[in-house]
Design an enzyme around this catalytic site. Structure first.
Site, PDB file in Angstrom:
ATOM      1  N   SER A   1      21.285  30.494 -11.561  1.00  0.00           N
ATOM      2  CA  SER A   1      20.096  31.321 -11.580  1.00  0.00           C
ATOM      3  C   SER A   1      20.385  32.807 -11.781  1.00  0.00           C
ATOM      4  CB  SER A   1      19.337  31.146 -10.261  1.00  0.00           C
ATOM      5  OG  SER A   1      20.112  31.665  -9.182  1.00  0.00           O
TER       6      SER A   1
ATOM      7  N   SER B   1      25.008  29.165  -8.837  1.00  0.00           N
ATOM      8  CA  SER B   1      24.233  30.220  -9.499  1.00  0.00           C
ATOM      9  C   SER B   1      25.004  31.491  -9.816  1.00  0.00           C
ATOM     10  CB  SER B   1      23.007  30.582  -8.658  1.00  0.00           C
ATOM     11  OG  SER B   1      22.020  29.583  -8.794  1.00  0.00           O
TER      12      SER B   1
ATOM     13  N   LYS C   1      21.056  41.496  -8.577  1.00  0.00           N
ATOM     14  CA  LYS C   1      20.121  40.398  -8.834  1.00  0.00           C
ATOM     15  C   LYS C   1      18.820  40.707  -8.100  1.00  0.00           C
ATOM     16  CE  LYS C   1      19.898  35.295  -8.474  1.00  0.00           C
ATOM     17  NZ  LYS C   1      20.604  34.080  -7.983  1.00  0.00           N
TER      18      LYS C   1
END
Lengths: 485, 477
Positions: free
Chosen positions: A153, A177, A78
């Protein structure tokens, strides 16, 4: 099957047997990326050249017999983890060109374990969002339906695994997330106990809630990655100084005789009927494995969202103060004086959702409001944590749906922040309590969208989570499907 | 109307740890800009603070030395504000739960002794420094100072005059330096002071509106600024005006305080507990361990010196001005067995030498043992006090031992009675008139004979021996 469709443990077997090479695996992954990425947009930055070079090194190492837990395995990160020499944007314009001079602890650990990095994945700006739509770098699409969001997210990390654009990936989970996008993309996603995985080098959203965890194609891979990233880090004051068990050792133990709590507050109106049906099937499956299920109550559940939306923005408002245009990141070229430079750099550098949360948090911490908001929220947070402590006195595991609905359409909730916030309603409490949780695929809707079941366990009980998740995964007899891209 | 000034001080002291408070960067002063920085003190994305335990230890030392209660749990909080010298956009400090509270110290002024309360002592990180290029105009930031550990010591509003404020400040400074946890350098900013000053009608309990004074970088300026501010506020009140709550800067050149910002422009710092740090827990065992390392404090030392060495309060004050000087004195006194004489030599000669050369007592070429040896040589009559004055000068310049200096100069005192008697006989024979005067009762003439003997022996004769022999021989017995 293509190499990029396999799991870590399957590829490791092939590498050890000499049936394939890391170079071949990395090439397969990038071939896939080139084919589907224009439609998915899972990555912000690709690291192809470095990945191929590292694959060569991995192949050399394998030849010398130096095979570590993740040797030669392409993993996506990420874009919230700092990577030395590679830009780390956090999905924001304000860090569009930020190149950290250091690696996050987990990046170092994964490198040490032999992993190869494919690139940095897309995410909601500063991890604020549940759909990847707040990213400055465009929305990621759900591989199962390109008109839908992948969740967020960590949507890029979830989509990259689901679309076989990497073998596994890492994300961060502040209110769901990891688990929410894992559920919406049909992969396994775990949020470990707060303090179990080092946050050093993870760009902070809400420091007391943020935790790093893996996205994988199955539960065994989740255990393998947890072995790679968990552990005490002296660079983090909130890191837990406790030894890490071998998570793989939990996978085949079964759950005979366990008690699984079903919290009534998580099976309420607003849960999609098809999600509910899939989760009910999961409950049946768990019962079939020798576990007893019982209804439990987590009485303060109704306050979770409110508490979260005070604490997380409050911490964020302070964490994001460093992006001021002075030292690094975006600086508006039009600043007339210091104050003007601050205002313009931050106004132009941050997106709408980030600004909304900075304002919320600033307000909640303001003189005269602190007691009513932040302090009160912290007190209620302690009650929420106590709910879980009490619950785990009577059950081994708590089982809930991961999300209220399957993946929604792109743009469906962007105009209504509250509706967006509600998509994390079933995952937020875990972060407030600091306990671990995992989302495991539990079927599909008629429309072909994945559904996830969430297991929660007590403090540092990741092993138990993996134990039930593995037992469930093995016995659920879910139809093997791949997104049709 | 008669007013009573009410003064409280906030003191910031740099702690002398090798590393910064939340990272391992060096704290050394004067390095090239931004050379003592790392991602942590630069406030880069994703970095985390880890508390330097030494900082807690030093802060506890100050808490103990000022009779504070050391809280077993204290919490770091974020103080949020934007400024280019503050890379994170917040300063890590302590707020609702500080390290130490409810302390007090004793001060002494012309009006006697007084207890000043300490509200709290807390730990925090320093900010960086801005450098302005006026010609350009642009500003540069040096973040070497960012993250240097500070303690903030907040007093109760217990002081009633600028003199008391200065006395309090000096006392704090002295304790910090004695504890060897702060170098006390006001010019380099390692010891800084803000003052809150207000006036109230004499006899009234409620406080008046206060002004906060900043930018005073010497003891003298603190006293001057507070004095000025008291007069300024008195003038405002006497004129029927109102003092407004504001921050005022001391202008050293003009000798005035000038308004910097008002209450409306005051920051809302939005303090909240720093989620990246855990509460600081201080067990009784640790406190006991730190207590064992506490040195004798200046006030205790002064009292002991007066009691133990029978020296005056003034002398005790001079000799305890620094720990090194006090140690020097005690060592010399112990070895010489003559504390008062050692004190006189130190205050009369050694401190004069050191002050002239702006040297620290730690660098004094005369070691305490050498001074003690010199004192013993006077005592046993080997040399006279006059000779010793000459010798100590050479000792300071060359670092030689007194014995070596005496030998080189052939300065040994004449203690041989028969040799001296011979000299005296010669002098008596050469000065019959003076002998006659002495014998007829004019004892003043005795000094003349002493002078003659000293001259004849080039000052090398033992004065006591001269006295004894002269008396005996002049009386003709």
């Amino acid at each position: 099957m293509e190499l990029n469709e396999l799991t870590i443990h399957e590829l490791q077997k092939k590498l050890r047997a000499g049936d394939t090479s890391s170079t071949e695996i990395v090439q397969a992954v990038f071939k896939r990326i080139e084919a589907v990425e224009p439609r998915i947009n899972a990555y912000i930055t690709l690291m192809k050249d470095v990945a191929l070079a590292d694959a060569l090194k991995a192949d050399e190492a394998v030849k010398k017999g130096d095979i570590r837990a993740l040797t030669g395995i392409p993993i996506a990160l990420k874009d919230i983890f700092c990577t030395k020499g590679f830009r780390t944007t956090c999905g924001s314009r304000i860090l569009e060109n930020f190149i950290p001079p250091y690696d996050a602890t987990i990046v170092e650990k994964l490198r040490q374990a032999g992993a190869i990095f494919t690139g940095k994945t897309n995410m909601d700006e500063f991890a604020m969002g549940s759909s990847t739509e707040t990213s400055f770098f465009g929305t990621t699409k759900n591989p199962w339906d390109l008109n839908r969001i992948p969740g967020g997210s960590s949507g890029g990390s979830a989509a990259a695994v689901a679309a076989d654009e990497c073998i596994a990936s890492l994300g961060s989970d502040t209110g769901g997330s990891i688990r929410q996008p894992a559920a919406l993309c049909g992969v396994v996603g775990m949020k470990p106990t707060y303090g179990r995985v080092s946050r050093f080098g993870l760009i902070a959203f809400a420091s007391s809630l943020d935790q790093i965890g893996p996205f994988t194609k199955d539960v065994e891979d989740c255990a393998i990655l947890m072995n790679g990233i968990a552990g005490y880090d002296p660079k983090e004051s909130t890191s837990i100084p406790q030894d890490v068990p071998d998570y793989r050792s939990f996978l085949s133990r079964g759950i005979d005789g366990w008690t699984v709590g079903i919290p009534k507050e998580y099976f309420i109106e607003g849960i999609d009927a098809e999600v509910s049906e899939a989760v009910q099937k999961a409950i049946k499956c768990v019962e079939g494995l020798g576990a007893k299920t019982m209804e439990i109550s987590l009485p303060h559940t109704k306050y979770c969202l409110a508490v979260y939306y005070i604490i997380a923005p409050a911490e964020a408002s302070s964490n994001l103060a460093r992006y001021d245009g002075v030292k690094y990141g975006y600086r508006s070229p039009d600043g007339q004086d210091l104050l003007d430079m601050y205002k313009k750099s931050r106004s132009e550098g941050f997106g709408a959702e980030v600004k909304r949360r900075i304002m919320l948090g600033t307000y909640a911490l303001s003189s005269g409001y602190y007691d009513a908001y932040y302090k009160k929220a912290s007190q209620v947070r302690a009650l929420i944590k106590r709910d879980f402590d009490d619950a785990f006195k009577t059950c081994d595991i708590i089982l809930t749906p991961t999300t209220p609905t399957p993946a929604f359409n792109v743009g469906e909730k962007t105009g209504d922040p509250l509706q967006m916030y509600l998509s994390d309603i079933l995952t937020i409490s875990t972060n407030l309590a600091g306990i671990p949780g995992i989302s495991v695929p539990c079927g599909f809707t008629k429309g072909g969208l994945p559904v996830g079941v969430q297991f929660l366990a007590g403090h540092l009980e990741e092993g138990k989570l993996l134990q039930i998740a593995a037992a469930y995964e093995k016995n659920a007899n879910l139809e093997k499907r791949r997104p049709n891209l | 109307m008669e007013y009573e000034p009410v003064i409280g001080l906030e003191v910031h002291a740099h702690l002398l740890t090798n590393a910064k408070i939340f990272c391992r960067c060096s704290t050394k002063f004067g390095a090239a800009p931004n050379s003592h920085t790392c991602p942590i003190c630069l406030g880069m994305p994703g970095v985390l603070p880890v508390l330097n335990k030494k900082v807690v230890e030093y802060a506890v030392k100050m808490g103990l030395a000022t009779n504070c209660r050391i809280n077993d749990r204290s919490v770091f909080a974020r103080k949020n504000y934007f400024y280019p010298d503050l890379p994170k956009g917040y300063q890590i400090s302590q707020y609702a739960e500080p390290l130490a509270e409810h302390g007090r110290i004793e001060i002494e002024t012309g009006d006697g002794k007084k207890i000043i309360g300490i509200t709290r002592i807390h730990m925090e990180e320093d900010a960086g420094k801005l450098l302005h290029d006026e010609r350009n105009p642009s500003s540069y930031v040096d973040l070497n100072r960012t993250g240097i550990p500070l303690i903030e010591i907040v007093s109760e509003p217990d002081m009633r005059s600028a003199e008391e404020a200065a006395a309090y400040l000096k006392r704090l400074h002295e304790i910090l330096v004695y504890l060897e946890i702060c170098d006390g350098n006001m010019e380099e900013g390692s010891f800084r002071c803000d003052a809150n000053v207000s006036l109230r009608p004499k006899g009234r309990a409620a406080f008046g509106i206060r002004a906060e004074l900043k930018n005073m970088n010497s003891f003298r300026n603190v006293q001057r600024a507070v004095e000025y501010e008291i007069e300024r506020q008195r003038h405002v009140l006497d004129g029927g005006g109102k003092v407004i709550q504001e921050t005022r800067l001391w202008d050293d050149g003009q000798g005035v305080t000038l308004s910097m910002r008002g209450k409306e422009e005051a920051h809302d710092y939005r303090y909240f507990p720093d989620p990246d740090l855990v509460p600081v827990e201080i067990g009784k065992d640790w406190i006991a361990e730190i207590e064992k390392t506490q040195p004798e404090l200046p006030q205790e030392k002064r009292e002991r010196f007066i009691r133990e060495y029978q020296i005056s309060s003034y002398d005790a004050g001079v000799l305890t001005a620094s720990r090194a000087l006090a140690d020097y004195f005690e060592e010399a006194a112990r070895q010489a067995g003559k504390p008062k004489i050692a004190a006189n030599w130190i205050m009369g000669d050694i401190l004069k030498f050191l002050n002239e050369d702006k040297r620290s007592v730690k660098d004094c070429p005369i070691l305490p043992a050498d001074l003690a040896a010199l004192i013993r040589l006077i005592d046993d009559g080997t040399i006279s006090g006059k000779m010793a004055k000459e010798i100590i000068d050479v000792m300071y310049k060359t670092g030689k031992k007194p014995g070596a200096v005496i030998e080189e100069k052939g300065m040994v005192q004449i203690t041989d009675e028969s040799a001296l008697a011979k000299t005296i006989t010669g002098i008596i024979e050469a000065n019959p008139a003076q002998v006659e005067q002495y014998r007829s009762g004019k004892e003043k003439v005795f000094g003349f004979f002493v002078g003659q003997v000293m001259k004849a022996t080039q000052g090398k004769a033992n004065p006591k021996l001269i006295n004894d022999l002269l008396k005996k021989m002049l009386s003709g017995s």
